[in-house]
Design a protein around this motif. Structure first.
Motif, PDB file in Angstrom:
ATOM      1  N   LEU A 143       0.715  -1.228   0.008  1.00 55.49           N
ATOM      2  CA  LEU A 143       0.129  -0.161   0.119  1.00 55.49           C
ATOM      3  C   LEU A 143       0.806   1.143   0.125  1.00 55.49           C
ATOM      4  N   ARG A 144       1.814   1.036   0.778  1.00 60.15           N
ATOM      5  CA  ARG A 144       2.687   2.498   0.972  1.00 60.15           C
ATOM      6  C   ARG A 144       3.621   2.803  -0.387  1.00 60.15           C
ATOM      7  N   THR A 145       3.894   1.701  -0.942  1.00 57.37           N
ATOM      8  CA  THR A 145       4.584   1.745  -2.349  1.00 57.37           C
ATOM      9  C   THR A 145       3.571   2.268  -3.493  1.00 57.37           C
ATOM     10  N   ILE A 146       2.473   1.884  -3.341  1.00 56.69           N
ATOM     11  CA  ILE A 146       1.462   2.471  -4.385  1.00 56.69           C
ATOM     12  C   ILE A 146       1.219   3.896  -3.922  1.00 56.69           C
TER      13      ILE A 146
ATOM     14  N   SER B 171      -5.924   7.419  -2.616  1.00 59.53           N
ATOM     15  CA  SER B 171      -5.657   7.991  -1.092  1.00 59.53           C
ATOM     16  C   SER B 171      -5.315   6.709  -0.129  1.00 59.53           C
ATOM     17  N   LEU B 172      -4.814   7.095   0.810  1.00 57.40           N
ATOM     18  CA  LEU B 172      -4.512   6.090   1.713  1.00 57.40           C
ATOM     19  C   LEU B 172      -5.010   6.210   3.244  1.00 57.40           C
ATOM     20  N   VAL B 173      -5.835   5.338   3.687  1.00 61.49           N
ATOM     21  CA  VAL B 173      -6.384   5.389   4.918  1.00 61.49           C
ATOM     22  C   VAL B 173      -5.234   4.527   5.859  1.00 61.49           C
ATOM     23  N   PRO B 174      -4.525   5.265   6.704  1.00 64.85           N
ATOM     24  CA  PRO B 174      -3.342   4.594   7.393  1.00 64.85           C
ATOM     25  C   PRO B 174      -3.761   3.648   8.380  1.00 64.85           C
ATOM     26  N   GLU B 175      -2.995   2.412   8.741  1.00 62.70           N
ATOM     27  CA  GLU B 175      -3.193   1.750  10.006  1.00 62.70           C
ATOM     28  C   GLU B 175      -3.293   2.350  11.259  1.00 62.70           C
ATOM     29  N   GLY B 176      -4.019   2.208  12.156  1.00 64.62           N
ATOM     30  CA  GLY B 176      -4.172   3.060  13.400  1.00 64.62           C
ATOM     31  C   GLY B 176      -4.726   4.462  13.272  1.00 64.62           C
TER      32      GLY B 176
ATOM     33  N   LEU C  79     -16.156   3.985  -6.080  1.00 66.54           N
ATOM     34  CA  LEU C  79     -14.796   4.209  -5.761  1.00 66.54           C
ATOM     35  C   LEU C  79     -14.051   2.617  -5.602  1.00 66.54           C
ATOM     36  N   GLY C  80     -13.003   2.504  -6.262  1.00 68.30           N
ATOM     37  CA  GLY C  80     -12.262   1.217  -6.108  1.00 68.30           C
ATOM     38  C   GLY C  80     -11.546   1.247  -4.756  1.00 68.30           C
ATOM     39  N   VAL C  81     -11.702   0.105  -4.142  1.00 65.43           N
ATOM     40  CA  VAL C  81     -11.189  -0.058  -2.648  1.00 65.43           C
ATOM     41  C   VAL C  81      -9.974  -1.087  -2.711  1.00 65.43           C
ATOM     42  N   LEU C  82      -9.073  -0.857  -1.923  1.00 61.62           N
ATOM     43  CA  LEU C  82      -7.753  -1.734  -1.827  1.00 61.62           C
ATOM     44  C   LEU C  82      -7.796  -1.857  -0.463  1.00 61.62           C
TER      45      LEU C  82
END
Length: 238
Positions: A44-47, A79-84, A184-187
Motif C-alpha cells: 500500500l505504501r509503495t502504491i 488516497s491512503l487510510v493508514p493503519e491505526g 470508488l475502487g477499494v484496496l
C-alpha cells in the motif's frame, strides 16, 4: 483501473515484497490477506508513493505511477487510510476533514465534506468537537472521511478493523462496502479475514512478499488453503 504487476520492494538488504500483483476496479473491493510481515502494508505504501519499488509496475488507468511523489499520487486519484487511523486529536472533526482536502479546490472540499457527513452522520453531530474524543469506531469513520476529501478514484485502507469491538467491526465494514458502492475502487488490507470476506469482491493472498492466490471472494471462501489459513480448519466443514 489500478494495476500492480510483479512488484518488488527492498529495505536495504531485506526483501519486503518479492512478487506481488493485484488489480482494483472501480466500485469493487479488493481484499489483501496475509500474515504479519507478509508485505501487505508495504504494498500500500509503495502504491501511495511513500516507498520506492526496486522492480515491477504500478499503473492507474493505463498511466505509470513509478517515480510519482506521494502528493502527486493523491492528486492522480489515490488516497491512503493508514493503519491505526492517525487522526489529529486536538483539532475538531471538521478540521481533520479540511486537512484531508488540502489538495482539492473549495468546491470539491465542500462536496466531499457533505459526502463524509452523509456516509457517517455521527461526524456531522460531532463536527465541532475534538477528534480525540471520538470512540475508536468513530475515529475510523473520520479516517475514512478524511481519505475521501481528496476526491479519490481509489481509496486504500490498512487494517480498518484493528482494535475495534466486534459489533463496531460490522459497522465499519458496512461503511467500506458503501464507499465502493458509490463507485470508488477499494484496496483493503485486513487481518480480520472473516469480516473482510463478507464485503470483498476480489481477494489476493500474500505470503512472504509474494502473491499466492488471486480470485473472487467466493473462490477464496471455498479455497481450502485460504480457508484453513485465515478462517481456521473448522470452517472447512461449515
Amino acid at each position: 483501473m489500478l494495476v500492480v504487476s510483479d512488484l518488488h520492494v527492498r529495505y536495504g538488504k531485506v526483501s519486503a515484497v518479492t512478487d506481488i500483483g493485484l488489480t482494483v476496479e472501480p466500485g469493487r473491493i479488493t481484499l489483501v490477506l496475509g500474515a504479519n510481515g507478509a508485505g501487505k502494508s508495504t504494498t500500500l505504501r509503495t502504491i501511495a508513493g511513500l516507498v520506492e519499488p526496486t522492480a515491477g509496475s504500478i499503473e492507474l488507468d493505463g498511466e505509470s505511477l513509478l517515480g510519482v511523489k506521494a502528493h502527486r499520487v493523491v492528486k492522480r486519484g489515490i488516497s491512503l487510510v493508514p493503519e491505526g487511523r492517525q487522526v489529529f486529536a486536538s483539532p475538531s472533526v471538521a478540521e481533520n476533514l479540511r486537512i484531508g482536502g488540502y489538495s482539492s479546490n473549495p468546491e470539491k472540499r465542500t462536496r466531499n465534506t457533505e459526502l463524509a457527513y452523509d456516509l457517517f452522520p455521527i461526524l456531522r453531530e460531532r463536527k465541532d468537537g475534538p477528534a480525540g474524543l471520538l470512540s475508536g469506531g468513530e475515529q475510523q469513520m473520520l479516517a475514512f472521511g478524511r481519505g475521501l476529501m481528496s476526491d479519490p478514484k481509489y481509496i486504500m485502507m490498512d487494517e480498518p478493523s484493528m482494535g475495534l469491538a466486534p459489533a463496531i467491526v460490522d459497522t465499519v465494514m458496512g461503511s467500506v462496502r458503501e464507499i465502493a458502492d458509490r463507485g470508488l475502487g477499494v484496496l483493503m488490507v485486513e487481518q480480520n479475514a472473516e469480516a473482510g470476506l463478507l464485503v470483498a469482491d476480489d481477494v489476493v493472498v500474500v505470503n512472504r512478499g509474494e502473491s499466492v492466490f488471486s480470485g473472487s471472494a467466493e473462490e477464496a471462501r471455498s479455497h481450502s488453503s485460504v480457508v484453513s489459513a485465515f478462517l481456521g480448519e473448522e470452517a472447512l466443514g461449515a
